[in-house]
Scaffold this motif. Structure first.
Motif, short mmCIF file in Angstrom:
data_model
loop_
_atom_site.label_atom_id
_atom_site.label_comp_id
_atom_site.label_asym_id
_atom_site.label_seq_id
_atom_site.Cartn_x
_atom_site.Cartn_y
_atom_site.Cartn_z
N HIS A 1 45.87 -8.40 -21.61
CA HIS A 1 46.72 -8.04 -20.48
C HIS A 1 46.16 -8.59 -19.17
N TRP A 2 47.07 -8.80 -18.23
CA TRP A 2 46.72 -9.16 -16.85
C TRP A 2 47.66 -8.40 -15.93
N ALA A 3 47.18 -8.11 -14.73
CA ALA A 3 47.96 -7.30 -13.80
C ALA A 3 47.84 -7.84 -12.39
N LEU A 4 48.90 -7.64 -11.62
CA LEU A 4 48.92 -7.96 -10.19
C LEU A 4 49.49 -6.76 -9.46
N GLY A 5 48.93 -6.48 -8.28
CA GLY A 5 49.42 -5.35 -7.52
C GLY A 5 48.87 -5.32 -6.11
N THR A 6 48.94 -4.15 -5.52
CA THR A 6 48.41 -3.93 -4.18
C THR A 6 47.63 -2.61 -4.19
N ALA A 7 46.93 -2.34 -3.09
CA ALA A 7 46.06 -1.17 -3.08
C ALA A 7 45.98 -0.56 -1.69
N ILE B 1 46.50 -6.89 1.09
CA ILE B 1 45.64 -6.35 0.03
C ILE B 1 46.29 -6.70 -1.30
N LEU B 2 45.54 -7.41 -2.14
CA LEU B 2 46.01 -7.79 -3.48
C LEU B 2 45.03 -7.26 -4.51
N SER B 3 45.55 -6.90 -5.66
CA SER B 3 44.68 -6.47 -6.75
C SER B 3 45.05 -7.24 -8.01
N GLY B 4 44.08 -7.41 -8.87
CA GLY B 4 44.30 -8.10 -10.13
C GLY B 4 43.41 -7.51 -11.23
N GLU B 5 43.82 -7.75 -12.46
CA GLU B 5 43.07 -7.22 -13.60
C GLU B 5 43.27 -8.13 -14.80
N LEU B 6 42.23 -8.30 -15.58
CA LEU B 6 42.28 -8.99 -16.87
C LEU B 6 41.59 -8.11 -17.89
N ALA C 1 34.90 -5.11 -10.33
CA ALA C 1 34.35 -4.12 -11.27
C ALA C 1 34.70 -4.49 -12.71
N PHE C 2 33.89 -4.01 -13.62
CA PHE C 2 34.13 -4.12 -15.05
C PHE C 2 34.39 -2.72 -15.57
N PHE C 3 35.27 -2.60 -16.56
CA PHE C 3 35.63 -1.27 -17.04
C PHE C 3 35.75 -1.22 -18.55
N GLY C 4 35.65 -0.01 -19.05
CA GLY C 4 35.89 0.29 -20.45
C GLY C 4 36.36 1.74 -20.53
N GLY C 5 37.37 1.99 -21.34
CA GLY C 5 37.87 3.36 -21.41
C GLY C 5 38.96 3.53 -22.45
N MET C 6 39.72 4.59 -22.30
CA MET C 6 40.74 4.95 -23.27
C MET C 6 42.08 5.17 -22.58
N ARG C 7 43.16 4.87 -23.32
CA ARG C 7 44.52 5.20 -22.92
C ARG C 7 45.09 6.14 -23.97
N VAL C 8 45.69 7.23 -23.52
CA VAL C 8 46.30 8.21 -24.42
C VAL C 8 47.80 8.18 -24.19
N GLY D 1 37.79 -4.60 -19.68
CA GLY D 1 38.17 -5.73 -18.83
C GLY D 1 37.49 -5.69 -17.47
N GLY D 2 38.13 -6.36 -16.54
CA GLY D 2 37.60 -6.41 -15.18
C GLY D 2 38.74 -6.37 -14.18
N ASN D 3 38.44 -5.85 -12.97
CA ASN D 3 39.47 -5.85 -11.93
C ASN D 3 38.88 -6.29 -10.60
N LEU D 4 39.76 -6.73 -9.72
CA LEU D 4 39.38 -7.28 -8.42
C LEU D 4 40.38 -6.77 -7.39
N VAL D 5 39.87 -6.36 -6.23
CA VAL D 5 40.72 -6.00 -5.10
C VAL D 5 40.28 -6.87 -3.93
N TYR D 6 41.24 -7.59 -3.36
CA TYR D 6 41.01 -8.52 -2.25
C TYR D 6 41.69 -7.95 -1.01
N ASP D 7 40.91 -7.59 0.00
CA ASP D 7 41.40 -7.00 1.25
C ASP D 7 41.07 -7.99 2.36
N SER D 8 42.09 -8.63 2.94
CA SER D 8 41.88 -9.72 3.88
C SER D 8 42.54 -9.46 5.24
#
Length: 192
Positions: free
Chosen positions: A29-35, A60-65, A101-108, A80-87
């Motif tokens: 998965h990949w994601a694009l958003g704002t924060a 402000i842009l955010s992304g995730e892979l 950041a790098f992450f690991g977790g669960m989805r229910v 995966g990993g995520n990035l938030v760019y605040d310019s």
């Protein structure tokens, strides 16, 4: 600590190998958003006040892979990993903040269509870059911190294969050695 890193790398490699072997069980998965970000340190607060008072433009842009692995019909493991760019910018002056950041977790998935909830462990840091004439601050990076992310999503890929969108909202708290940043993200994620 070295053993934990080796186990973590082996876990990621096994998930990646599984991802290419069986698409119905694993997803990329990949994601694009704002924060919206609440910075926790006084230096960044001072810079933010200056930028706000002087009408700097902002984005402000955010992304995730990442990958997810189905453990059960109602449970997925994600990594995966995520990035938030605040310019900020105005004329030839600028400031931007990269939170990674790098992450690991669960989805229910509680059985309500694609609605799901997640909890993730995160490790990351923030780097600040400044090109400001009227304020004296140096570019810097925070300490690496360990935090968590709480996720609420609606996953349109439930009971399908192939390309499908996910709409999500997350809250991430990242302690950074003496202070913590709070990051609220709205995003569109796409899974394969």
């Amino acid at each position: 600590m070295k053993n934990v890193k080796i186990i973590f790398i082996l876990l990621i490699l096994s998930i990646c190998c599984k991802a290419f072997a069986d698409d119905s069980v694993t997803r990329f998965h990949w994601a694009l958003g704002t924060a919206a970000i609440s910075y926790g340190d006084s230096e960044t607060d001072t810079v933010m006040e200056y930028l706000s008072d002087n009408d700097y433009s902002r984005i402000i842009l955010s992304g995730e892979l990442g990958f997810s692995f189905k453990l059960d019909e109602m449970l997925r493991f994600v990594v995966g990993g995520n990035l938030v760019y605040d310019s900020f910018w105005k004329d030839s002056q600028s400031a931007f903040f990269l939170d990674y950041a790098f992450f690991g977790g669960m989805r229910v998935y509680p059985g309500l269509g694609g609605l799901n909830f997640g909890l993730e462990y995160n490790t990351g840091r923030r780097s600040n870059f400044y090109k400001l004439d009227d304020i004296s601050v140096d570019s810097s990076s925070t300490k690496w911190g360990n935090g968590f992310r709480i996720v609420t999503e609606y996953d349109f890929s439930v009971n399908t294969t192939g390309f499908a969108p996910v709409v999500g909202f997350s809250y991430r708290r990242m302690p950074r050695g003496g202070f913590a940043d709070n990051i609220f993200t709205f995003y569109f994620r796409f899974s394969y």
